[in-house]
Write an enzyme that holds these catalytic residues in place. Structure first.
Site, PDB file in Angstrom:
ATOM      1  N   LYS A  14       0.826  -1.206   0.000  1.00  0.00           N
ATOM      2  CA  LYS A  14       0.000   0.000   0.000  1.00  0.00           C
ATOM      3  C   LYS A  14       0.866   1.263   0.000  1.00  0.00           C
ATOM      4  O   LYS A  14       0.659   2.175  -0.800  1.00  0.00           O
ATOM      5  CB  LYS A  14      -0.919   0.025   1.238  1.00  0.00           C
ATOM      6  N   ARG A  87      -9.746   0.596   8.820  1.00  0.00           N
ATOM      7  CA  ARG A  87      -9.360  -0.770   9.175  1.00  0.00           C
ATOM      8  C   ARG A  87     -10.447  -1.488   9.948  1.00  0.00           C
ATOM      9  O   ARG A  87     -10.260  -2.642  10.314  1.00  0.00           O
ATOM     10  CB  ARG A  87      -8.110  -0.716  10.070  1.00  0.00           C
ATOM     11  N   ARG A 126      12.003  -5.330   4.953  1.00  0.00           N
ATOM     12  CA  ARG A 126      11.724  -3.912   4.646  1.00  0.00           C
ATOM     13  C   ARG A 126      12.614  -2.946   5.425  1.00  0.00           C
ATOM     14  O   ARG A 126      12.913  -3.147   6.596  1.00  0.00           O
ATOM     15  CB  ARG A 126      10.266  -3.590   4.986  1.00  0.00           C
ATOM     16  N   ARG A 160      11.247  -0.826  11.174  1.00  0.00           N
ATOM     17  CA  ARG A 160      10.128  -0.606  12.095  1.00  0.00           C
ATOM     18  C   ARG A 160      10.118  -1.604  13.240  1.00  0.00           C
ATOM     19  O   ARG A 160      10.437  -2.775  13.050  1.00  0.00           O
ATOM     20  CB  ARG A 160       8.804  -0.692  11.322  1.00  0.00           C
ATOM     21  N   ARG A 171      -0.603  -8.742  13.536  1.00  0.00           N
ATOM     22  CA  ARG A 171      -1.122  -7.789  12.536  1.00  0.00           C
ATOM     23  C   ARG A 171      -2.002  -8.503  11.522  1.00  0.00           C
ATOM     24  O   ARG A 171      -3.036  -7.989  11.113  1.00  0.00           O
ATOM     25  CB  ARG A 171       0.047  -7.084  11.833  1.00  0.00           C
TER      26      ARG A 171
HETATM   27  P1  AP5 Z   1       4.898  -1.594   1.793  1.00  0.00           P
HETATM   28  O1  AP5 Z   1       4.521  -0.788   0.614  1.00  0.00           O
HETATM   29  O2  AP5 Z   1       5.663  -0.916   2.885  1.00  0.00           O
HETATM   30  O3  AP5 Z   1       3.599  -2.350   2.394  1.00  0.00           O
HETATM   31  P2  AP5 Z   1       2.351  -1.793   3.159  1.00  0.00           P
HETATM   32  O4  AP5 Z   1       1.147  -2.462   2.619  1.00  0.00           O
HETATM   33  O5  AP5 Z   1       2.341  -0.296   3.176  1.00  0.00           O
HETATM   34  O6  AP5 Z   1       2.659  -2.411   4.588  1.00  0.00           O
HETATM   35  P3  AP5 Z   1       2.586  -1.824   6.046  1.00  0.00           P
HETATM   36  O7  AP5 Z   1       3.358  -2.791   6.918  1.00  0.00           O
HETATM   37  O8  AP5 Z   1       3.048  -0.392   6.089  1.00  0.00           O
HETATM   38  O9  AP5 Z   1       1.105  -1.925   6.344  1.00  0.00           O
HETATM   39  P4  AP5 Z   1       0.456  -1.968   7.688  1.00  0.00           P
HETATM   40  O10 AP5 Z   1      -0.948  -1.797   7.259  1.00  0.00           O
HETATM   41  O11 AP5 Z   1       0.749  -3.137   8.537  1.00  0.00           O
HETATM   42  O12 AP5 Z   1       1.152  -0.765   8.485  1.00  0.00           O
HETATM   43  P5  AP5 Z   1       0.668   0.682   8.898  1.00  0.00           P
HETATM   44  O13 AP5 Z   1       1.843   1.550   8.899  1.00  0.00           O
HETATM   45  O14 AP5 Z   1      -0.543   1.082   8.136  1.00  0.00           O
HETATM   46  O15 AP5 Z   1       5.707  -2.863   1.283  1.00  0.00           O
HETATM   47  C1  AP5 Z   1       6.279  -3.822   2.182  1.00  0.00           C
HETATM   48  C2  AP5 Z   1       7.616  -4.319   1.632  1.00  0.00           C
HETATM   49  O16 AP5 Z   1       7.367  -5.061   0.432  1.00  0.00           O
HETATM   50  C3  AP5 Z   1       8.590  -3.196   1.251  1.00  0.00           C
HETATM   51  O17 AP5 Z   1       9.885  -3.572   1.595  1.00  0.00           O
HETATM   52  C4  AP5 Z   1       8.440  -3.066  -0.274  1.00  0.00           C
HETATM   53  O18 AP5 Z   1       9.624  -2.624  -0.895  1.00  0.00           O
HETATM   54  C5  AP5 Z   1       8.062  -4.480  -0.690  1.00  0.00           C
HETATM   55  N1  AP5 Z   1       7.123  -4.513  -1.813  1.00  0.00           N
HETATM   56  C6  AP5 Z   1       6.026  -3.706  -2.008  1.00  0.00           C
HETATM   57  N2  AP5 Z   1       5.372  -4.047  -3.123  1.00  0.00           N
HETATM   58  C7  AP5 Z   1       6.059  -5.119  -3.648  1.00  0.00           C
HETATM   59  C8  AP5 Z   1       5.863  -5.938  -4.811  1.00  0.00           C
HETATM   60  N3  AP5 Z   1       4.825  -5.727  -5.644  1.00  0.00           N
HETATM   61  N4  AP5 Z   1       6.743  -6.934  -5.033  1.00  0.00           N
HETATM   62  C9  AP5 Z   1       7.785  -7.155  -4.193  1.00  0.00           C
HETATM   63  N5  AP5 Z   1       8.032  -6.406  -3.082  1.00  0.00           N
HETATM   64  C10 AP5 Z   1       7.177  -5.405  -2.813  1.00  0.00           C
HETATM   65  O19 AP5 Z   1       0.176   0.415  10.396  1.00  0.00           O
HETATM   66  C11 AP5 Z   1       1.080   0.113  11.434  1.00  0.00           C
HETATM   67  C12 AP5 Z   1       0.332   0.014  12.758  1.00  0.00           C
HETATM   68  O20 AP5 Z   1      -0.283   1.286  13.070  1.00  0.00           O
HETATM   69  C13 AP5 Z   1      -0.826  -0.983  12.815  1.00  0.00           C
HETATM   70  O21 AP5 Z   1      -0.389  -2.304  13.089  1.00  0.00           O
HETATM   71  C14 AP5 Z   1      -1.690  -0.386  13.935  1.00  0.00           C
HETATM   72  O22 AP5 Z   1      -1.134  -0.650  15.191  1.00  0.00           O
HETATM   73  C15 AP5 Z   1      -1.569   1.104  13.674  1.00  0.00           C
HETATM   74  N6  AP5 Z   1      -2.600   1.620  12.741  1.00  0.00           N
HETATM   75  C16 AP5 Z   1      -2.381   2.208  11.533  1.00  0.00           C
HETATM   76  N7  AP5 Z   1      -3.530   2.566  10.951  1.00  0.00           N
HETATM   77  C17 AP5 Z   1      -4.520   2.195  11.810  1.00  0.00           C
HETATM   78  C18 AP5 Z   1      -5.941   2.280  11.757  1.00  0.00           C
HETATM   79  N8  AP5 Z   1      -6.567   2.801  10.692  1.00  0.00           N
HETATM   80  N9  AP5 Z   1      -6.643   1.782  12.784  1.00  0.00           N
HETATM   81  C19 AP5 Z   1      -6.030   1.250  13.885  1.00  0.00           C
HETATM   82  N10 AP5 Z   1      -4.685   1.137  13.991  1.00  0.00           N
HETATM   83  C20 AP5 Z   1      -3.939   1.607  12.957  1.00  0.00           C
END
Ligand code: AP5
Length: 216
Positions: A14, A87, A126, A160, A171
């Site tokens: 994402k 979410r 990552r 992270r 997660r």
């Molecule tokens: P990346 O693009 O970083 O993936 P992502 O989907 O953004 O993953 P996240 O881990 O950031 O998502 P998340 O939803 O767990 O975390 P968030 O920060 O929102 O890609 C991942 C890796 O894969 C990278 O190394 C990239 O290079 C590689 N890659 C990407 N695309 C690829 C492809 N096509 N092929 C090969 N490699 C690829 O949330 C973190 C925490 O915050 C949550 O756990 C929660 O505690 C809290 N939080 C955030 N939002 C909320 C909410 N709305 N409600 C409640 N809690 C929340």
């Protein structure tokens, strides 16, 4: 400009795709994960409150994240990419109401489908740039050999606290229990598009571009 949600489990890509859309189309990325990490790093009261919950991989309360999104939307703009929000069904309802209040709506919810095995490899490999947030991966997009981020030149490589197998397990469970019901919610609303998130980054970007072009 279209307003979209990028929906998918941790590591679905994402953030990677949202950053491209900001660069290529001038859209506005609203990542609740980034907002919460910023609050945590700057040691605000809210940041301290959520740090432990995030490290464990659990969800922060709806009240906190809806408040963060409301604040960002109030600052104005168009072409929002909701990345990691909503979410829960409560967050989805709140988002619909906030957009309606602004006289706008969601145009597409893009579900990025991936399998759990690929996610472990993506998450544990990552790193991100501390300067500009560019996302790297040890195997698929390694940090440049000269040690400098290709986008901003920073040498600050960040990993992270929640990017380990234990947190990832929580997660993923949170995703399947609380977030995946949104797939049915948005399908019913007629806004859902599903793409293959396992494809290469360029191919995923092309699939998203195709959906966005249909909205214009
Ligand atoms: P990346 O693009 O970083 O993936 P992502 O989907 O953004 O993953 P996240 O881990 O950031 O998502 P998340 O939803 O767990 O975390 P968030 O920060 O929102 O890609 C991942 C890796 O894969 C990278 O190394 C990239 O290079 C590689 N890659 C990407 N695309 C690829 C492809 N096509 N092929 C090969 N490699 C690829 O949330 C973190 C925490 O915050 C949550 O756990 C929660 O505690 C809290 N939080 C955030 N939002 C909320 C909410 N709305 N409600 C409640 N809690 C929340």
């Amino acid at each position: 400009m279209a307003n979209i949600i990028l929906l998918g489990p941790p590591g679905a890509g994402k953030g990677t795709q949202a950053r491209r859309l900001v660069e290529e189309r001038g859209m506005v990325q609203l990542s609740t994960g980034d907002m919460l990490r910023e609050a945590k790093d700057s040691g605000t009261e809210m940041g301290n409150l959520v740090a432990d919950v995030m490290a464990k991989g659990q969800l922060v309360t709806d009240e906190i994240v809806i408040g963060l999104i409301e604040e960002k939307l109030a600052a104005g703009g168009e072409g929002f990419i909701f990345d990691g929000f909503p979410r829960t069904l409560g967050q989805a309802d709140a988002l619909g109401k906030l957009l309606a209040k602004m006289g706008t709506k969601l145009d597409a919810v893009i579900e990025m489908q991936v399998d759990d095995e690929a996610l472990v490899a993506r998450i544990t490999g990552r790193s991100t740039c501390g300067g500009c947030g560019e996302v790297y991966h040890d195997q698929t997009k390694p940090w440049p050999a000269d040690g400098k981020c290709e986008k901003c030149g920073s040498t600050d490589v960040k990993r992270r606290a929640d990017d380990n197998e234990d947190s990832l397990r929580t997660r993923l469970m949170e995703y399947y229990k609380k977030t995946s019901p949104l797939i049915g919610y948005y399908y019913h609303a007629g806004d859902l598009f599903t793409i293959d998130g396992l494809a290469e980054i360029e191919t995923v970007a092309t699939s998203i571009a195709r959906i966005l072009d249909q909205q214009e």
